[in-house]
Design a protein around this motif. Structure first.
Motif, PDB file in Angstrom:
ATOM      1  N   ILE A 124       6.716  70.589 -17.266  1.00 49.59           N
ATOM      2  CA  ILE A 124       6.590  70.920 -15.838  1.00 49.59           C
ATOM      3  C   ILE A 124       5.247  71.563 -15.528  1.00 49.59           C
ATOM      4  CG2 ILE A 124       7.506  72.344 -13.965  1.00 49.59           C
ATOM      5  CD1 ILE A 124      10.283  72.030 -15.289  1.00 49.59           C
ATOM      6  N   VAL A 125       4.923  72.642 -16.227  1.00 47.10           N
ATOM      7  CA  VAL A 125       3.719  73.431 -15.920  1.00 47.10           C
ATOM      8  C   VAL A 125       2.450  72.662 -16.241  1.00 47.10           C
ATOM      9  CG1 VAL A 125       2.432  75.532 -16.474  1.00 47.10           C
ATOM     10  CG2 VAL A 125       4.916  75.633 -16.229  1.00 47.10           C
ATOM     11  N   TYR A 126       2.344  72.117 -17.453  1.00 49.09           N
ATOM     12  CA  TYR A 126       1.111  71.458 -17.858  1.00 49.09           C
ATOM     13  C   TYR A 126       0.860  70.167 -17.092  1.00 49.09           C
ATOM     14  CZ  TYR A 126       0.683  74.561 -21.925  1.00 49.09           C
ATOM     15  OH  TYR A 126       0.540  75.634 -22.747  1.00 49.09           O
ATOM     16  N   VAL A 127       1.886  69.344 -16.970  1.00 48.41           N
ATOM     17  CA  VAL A 127       1.699  68.021 -16.378  1.00 48.41           C
ATOM     18  C   VAL A 127       1.347  68.110 -14.895  1.00 48.41           C
ATOM     19  CG1 VAL A 127       2.797  65.823 -15.836  1.00 48.41           C
ATOM     20  CG2 VAL A 127       3.170  66.881 -18.064  1.00 48.41           C
ATOM     21  N   LEU A 128       2.129  68.839 -14.122  1.00 49.24           N
ATOM     22  CA  LEU A 128       1.873  68.929 -12.677  1.00 49.24           C
ATOM     23  C   LEU A 128       0.515  69.550 -12.390  1.00 49.24           C
ATOM     24  CD1 LEU A 128       5.375  70.007 -11.295  1.00 49.24           C
ATOM     25  CD2 LEU A 128       4.335  67.738 -11.273  1.00 49.24           C
ATOM     26  N   ASN A 129       0.179  70.613 -13.113  1.00 50.94           N
ATOM     27  CA  ASN A 129      -1.105  71.269 -12.883  1.00 50.94           C
ATOM     28  C   ASN A 129      -2.261  70.437 -13.416  1.00 50.94           C
ATOM     29  OD1 ASN A 129      -0.520  74.131 -11.733  1.00 50.94           O
ATOM     30  ND2 ASN A 129       0.999  73.844 -13.320  1.00 50.94           N
ATOM     31  N   GLY A 130      -1.953  69.606 -14.413  1.00 51.29           N
ATOM     32  CA  GLY A 130      -2.980  68.724 -14.947  1.00 51.29           C
ATOM     33  C   GLY A 130      -3.488  67.734 -13.921  1.00 51.29           C
ATOM     34  N   TYR A 131      -2.602  67.278 -13.033  1.00 48.85           N
ATOM     35  CA  TYR A 131      -3.015  66.339 -11.986  1.00 48.85           C
ATOM     36  C   TYR A 131      -4.015  66.997 -11.027  1.00 48.85           C
ATOM     37  CZ  TYR A 131       0.845  63.384 -13.574  1.00 48.85           C
ATOM     38  OH  TYR A 131       1.681  62.606 -14.332  1.00 48.85           O
ATOM     39  N   VAL A 132      -3.766  68.243 -10.680  1.00 52.11           N
ATOM     40  CA  VAL A 132      -4.707  68.968  -9.808  1.00 52.11           C
ATOM     41  C   VAL A 132      -6.036  69.162 -10.529  1.00 52.11           C
ATOM     42  CG1 VAL A 132      -5.133  71.119  -8.540  1.00 52.11           C
ATOM     43  CG2 VAL A 132      -2.837  70.128  -8.596  1.00 52.11           C
ATOM     44  N   GLY A 133      -5.947  69.505 -11.824  1.00 53.43           N
ATOM     45  CA  GLY A 133      -7.162  69.663 -12.613  1.00 53.43           C
ATOM     46  C   GLY A 133      -7.948  68.369 -12.712  1.00 53.43           C
ATOM     47  N   ALA A 134      -7.248  67.229 -12.771  1.00 56.90           N
ATOM     48  CA  ALA A 134      -7.919  65.932 -12.851  1.00 56.90           C
ATOM     49  C   ALA A 134      -8.735  65.652 -11.593  1.00 56.90           C
ATOM     50  CB  ALA A 134      -6.887  64.825 -13.070  1.00 56.90           C
ATOM     51  N   VAL A 135      -8.256  66.128 -10.446  1.00 58.16           N
ATOM     52  CA  VAL A 135      -9.017  65.984  -9.193  1.00 58.16           C
ATOM     53  C   VAL A 135     -10.312  66.782  -9.291  1.00 58.16           C
ATOM     54  CG1 VAL A 135      -9.021  66.445  -6.711  1.00 58.16           C
ATOM     55  CG2 VAL A 135      -6.939  65.586  -7.810  1.00 58.16           C
ATOM     56  N   LEU A 136     -10.211  68.016  -9.809  1.00 62.95           N
ATOM     57  CA  LEU A 136     -11.410  68.838  -9.999  1.00 62.95           C
ATOM     58  C   LEU A 136     -12.366  68.170 -10.987  1.00 62.95           C
ATOM     59  CD1 LEU A 136     -13.018  71.451  -9.597  1.00 62.95           C
ATOM     60  CD2 LEU A 136     -11.647  72.491 -11.420  1.00 62.95           C
ATOM     61  N   LEU A 137     -11.818  67.549 -12.020  1.00 64.85           N
ATOM     62  CA  LEU A 137     -12.640  66.838 -12.998  1.00 64.85           C
ATOM     63  C   LEU A 137     -13.450  65.738 -12.313  1.00 64.85           C
ATOM     64  CD1 LEU A 137     -13.458  66.072 -15.924  1.00 64.85           C
ATOM     65  CD2 LEU A 137     -11.392  64.646 -15.997  1.00 64.85           C
ATOM     66  N   GLY A 138     -12.788  64.960 -11.451  1.00 65.06           N
ATOM     67  CA  GLY A 138     -13.485  63.908 -10.717  1.00 65.06           C
ATOM     68  C   GLY A 138     -14.613  64.469  -9.866  1.00 65.06           C
ATOM     69  N   ILE A 139     -14.343  65.582  -9.191  1.00 63.26           N
ATOM     70  CA  ILE A 139     -15.371  66.231  -8.359  1.00 63.26           C
ATOM     71  C   ILE A 139     -16.540  66.682  -9.232  1.00 63.26           C
ATOM     72  CG2 ILE A 139     -15.855  68.254  -6.919  1.00 63.26           C
ATOM     73  CD1 ILE A 139     -12.962  68.051  -5.893  1.00 63.26           C
ATOM     74  N   MET A 140     -16.229  67.283 -10.383  1.00 68.05           N
ATOM     75  CA  MET A 140     -17.274  67.758 -11.295  1.00 68.05           C
ATOM     76  C   MET A 140     -18.183  66.625 -11.743  1.00 68.05           C
ATOM     77  SD  MET A 140     -15.617  70.508 -13.940  1.00 68.05           S
ATOM     78  CE  MET A 140     -17.093  70.473 -14.949  1.00 68.05           C
ATOM     79  N   ILE A 141     -17.591  65.496 -12.111  1.00 65.39           N
ATOM     80  CA  ILE A 141     -18.379  64.369 -12.600  1.00 65.39           C
ATOM     81  C   ILE A 141     -19.297  63.838 -11.502  1.00 65.39           C
ATOM     82  CG2 ILE A 141     -18.243  61.973 -13.395  1.00 65.39           C
ATOM     83  CD1 ILE A 141     -15.647  62.762 -14.872  1.00 65.39           C
ATOM     84  N   VAL A 142     -18.739  63.663 -10.288  1.00 69.23           N
ATOM     85  CA  VAL A 142     -19.536  63.153  -9.164  1.00 69.23           C
ATOM     86  C   VAL A 142     -20.676  64.117  -8.822  1.00 69.23           C
ATOM     87  CG1 VAL A 142     -19.494  62.622  -6.697  1.00 69.23           C
ATOM     88  CG2 VAL A 142     -17.658  61.797  -8.177  1.00 69.23           C
ATOM     89  N   VAL A 143     -20.366  65.405  -8.718  1.00 70.45           N
ATOM     90  CA  VAL A 143     -21.373  66.408  -8.361  1.00 70.45           C
ATOM     91  C   VAL A 143     -22.456  66.512  -9.430  1.00 70.45           C
ATOM     92  CG1 VAL A 143     -21.750  68.898  -8.043  1.00 70.45           C
ATOM     93  CG2 VAL A 143     -19.852  67.758  -6.882  1.00 70.45           C
ATOM     94  N   THR A 144     -22.061  66.469 -10.695  1.00 69.02           N
ATOM     95  CA  THR A 144     -23.027  66.558 -11.786  1.00 69.02           C
ATOM     96  C   THR A 144     -23.986  65.380 -11.773  1.00 69.02           C
ATOM     97  OG1 THR A 144     -21.432  67.756 -13.171  1.00 69.02           O
ATOM     98  CG2 THR A 144     -23.300  66.741 -14.295  1.00 69.02           C
ATOM     99  N   ILE A 145     -23.447  64.166 -11.586  1.00 61.58           N
ATOM    100  CA  ILE A 145     -24.297  62.963 -11.530  1.00 61.58           C
ATOM    101  C   ILE A 145     -25.218  63.010 -10.312  1.00 61.58           C
ATOM    102  CG2 ILE A 145     -24.269  60.455 -11.216  1.00 61.58           C
ATOM    103  CD1 ILE A 145     -21.643  60.416 -12.810  1.00 61.58           C
ATOM    104  N   TRP A 146     -24.657  63.425  -9.165  1.00 58.13           N
ATOM    105  CA  TRP A 146     -25.453  63.487  -7.930  1.00 58.13           C
ATOM    106  C   TRP A 146     -26.598  64.491  -8.055  1.00 58.13           C
ATOM    107  CZ3 TRP A 146     -25.846  67.552  -4.206  1.00 58.13           C
ATOM    108  CH2 TRP A 146     -26.538  67.194  -3.047  1.00 58.13           C
ATOM    109  N   ARG A 147     -26.316  65.673  -8.604  1.00 59.03           N
ATOM    110  CA  ARG A 147     -27.363  66.691  -8.748  1.00 59.03           C
ATOM    111  C   ARG A 147     -28.425  66.253  -9.748  1.00 59.03           C
ATOM    112  NH1 ARG A 147     -23.308  71.866  -8.465  1.00 59.03           N
ATOM    113  NH2 ARG A 147     -23.466  72.180  -6.209  1.00 59.03           N
ATOM    114  N   ALA A 148     -27.993  65.601 -10.818  1.00 62.74           N
ATOM    115  CA  ALA A 148     -28.956  65.137 -11.819  1.00 62.74           C
ATOM    116  C   ALA A 148     -29.872  64.055 -11.232  1.00 62.74           C
ATOM    117  CB  ALA A 148     -28.206  64.586 -13.034  1.00 62.74           C
TER     118      ALA A 148
END
Length: 392
Positions: free
Chosen positions: A345-369
């Protein structure tokens, strides 16, 4: 002056003088933080890796290896470069003011819930191996962790950075022994896992891999950003992130192989790792149970510290009171549901929210670079144009 002194009283630094030892310590701290009750018991590896057969082992494994290394390096290097007053500012750095605030508060809730999973894991070990009530393990862990977080150690990172790699090495050893001693074997385990009642993190191994990275990075965000402030060089920050991410991910794959090779016997067990240890000798299982508790301890400390220090400066009276309250509340919640359900329950549900942040991180990192590269390439052109105009 008094306030400033308190703010600087943090245990997130390494006293090692050698650069190589510091890198290994940073990597070890990442491993120790990620081990927790899920990895150490094998329950997390069962749900995210072994339950999908070979696709889980190598598909999920490679996703985790690449992305955990990426986020670890990012948090350490950005934390070092920007020296944020509050580690939680890392979320605003990537997601902006308002979305960043959401991830900030959500991560605090998730980190606290993860502490409750540590409590549940300790309770499961005492119940399944020692035949003692789960509350004995839960409250025992809480007392030790609360004392550590309240009074601190000379250097938290140096301590957990040494324990983490030891546990990873032992876990890898158990995985190898599990493969060698298996009556069924890896191929047979892969073929039969679909017919067994094995709890999975998601309906597909790719989603499971992204969810796994998602919850891991929500754990690591504030911790590694705070640690990054104390890392002497950019090279050490990068190397520490890569070492921790790669070794931890490889350990997950090896342990997953050991569990898959014995899937018919470990399916449905709360503490699958003790099954592999028991195949060697009963006393080895007892030693491994202590290792599991040590792994839970090394993760529970920074989890509780992350929540308490988010609201009050480390070492203040309010910080201590909040730590005690959170520790007791976490124990009550952690002993409420079975351990495997808490993980799911805890890991899986929160993992989905974390995956959204991961996507944002990748896009922002590539854009800034790319923006930085365009500016670097554009500056000589502008200078040359300017000189040409002046010459005319």
């Amino acid at each position: 002056m008094g306030k400033t002194t308190r703010r600087k009283k943090t245990h997130l630094f390494s006293t090692e003088r050698s650069s190589v030892l510091r890198v290994l310590t940073y990597g070890g701290a990442i491993m120790a933080f990620l081990i927790g009750s899920g990895f150490a018991t094998g329950q997390e590896i069962m749900q995210y890796y072994a339950s999908y057969g070979f696709w889980g082992l190598f598909g999920t494994g490679l996703i985790v290896l690449a992305l955990i290394s990426f986020v670890s390096v990012q948090f350490l290097t950005v934390g070092r470069r920007h020296q944020f007053e509050k580690p939680s500012q890392i979320f605003e750095y990537y997601a902006g003011k308002y979305v960043g605030k959401f991830f900030d508060y959500f991560s605090i809730l998730f980190v606290f819930l993860s502490f409750t999973v540590m409590v549940a894991g300790a309770g499961a070990v005492f119940d399944e191996h020692y035949n003692l009530p789960s509350w004995v393990g839960g409250f025992g862990l809480t007392i030790l962790v609360a004392i550590t977080v309240l009074f601190g150690l000379n250097s938290l990172v140096d301590v957990i950075g040494k324990i983490g790699p030891i546990i990873v090495v032992v876990a890898i050893g158990l995985g190898v022994v599990g493969i060698l001693n298996a009556e069924t074997g890896l191929l047979a385990g892969h073929n039969m896992v679909g017919d067994l009642d094995v709890q999975q993190a998601s309906n597909h191994w790719i989603v499971a891999g992204l969810s796994y990275v998602g919850f891991c990075m929500l754990w690591l965000a504030a911790f590694l950003t705070a640690l990054g402030k104390t890392v002497p060089t950019h090279r050490e920050a990068r190397a520490g992130g890569i070492v921790g991410g790669v070794i931890f991910s490889l350990a997950c794959i090896v342990v997953g192989m050991g569990l898959l090779a014995n899937i018919d016997r470990v399916a449905g067990m709360q503490i699958p790792m003790l099954v592999l240890a028991g195949d060697i000798a009963p006393f080895v299982a007892s030693l491994i149970s202590l290792m599991i508790l040590a792994g839970i301890y090394t993760t529970a400390i920074p989890l509780l510290w992350t929540v308490s220090s988010r609201f009050f400066p480390d070492g203040t009276q309010k910080y201590k009171v909040l730590t005690i309250v959170l520790a007791l509340l976490g124990t009550v919640v952690g002993l409420w549901l079975p351990f495997d359900e808490m993980v799911n329950i805890v890991y899986v549900l929160n993992g989905y929210v974390g995956a959204v942040l991961l996507g944002i991180m990748i896009v922002v990192t590539i854009w800034r670079a790319s923006t930085k590269r365009r500016k670097a390439e554009g500056e000589p052109t502008k200078a040359a144009t300017s000189s040409s105009s002046e010459a005319r």
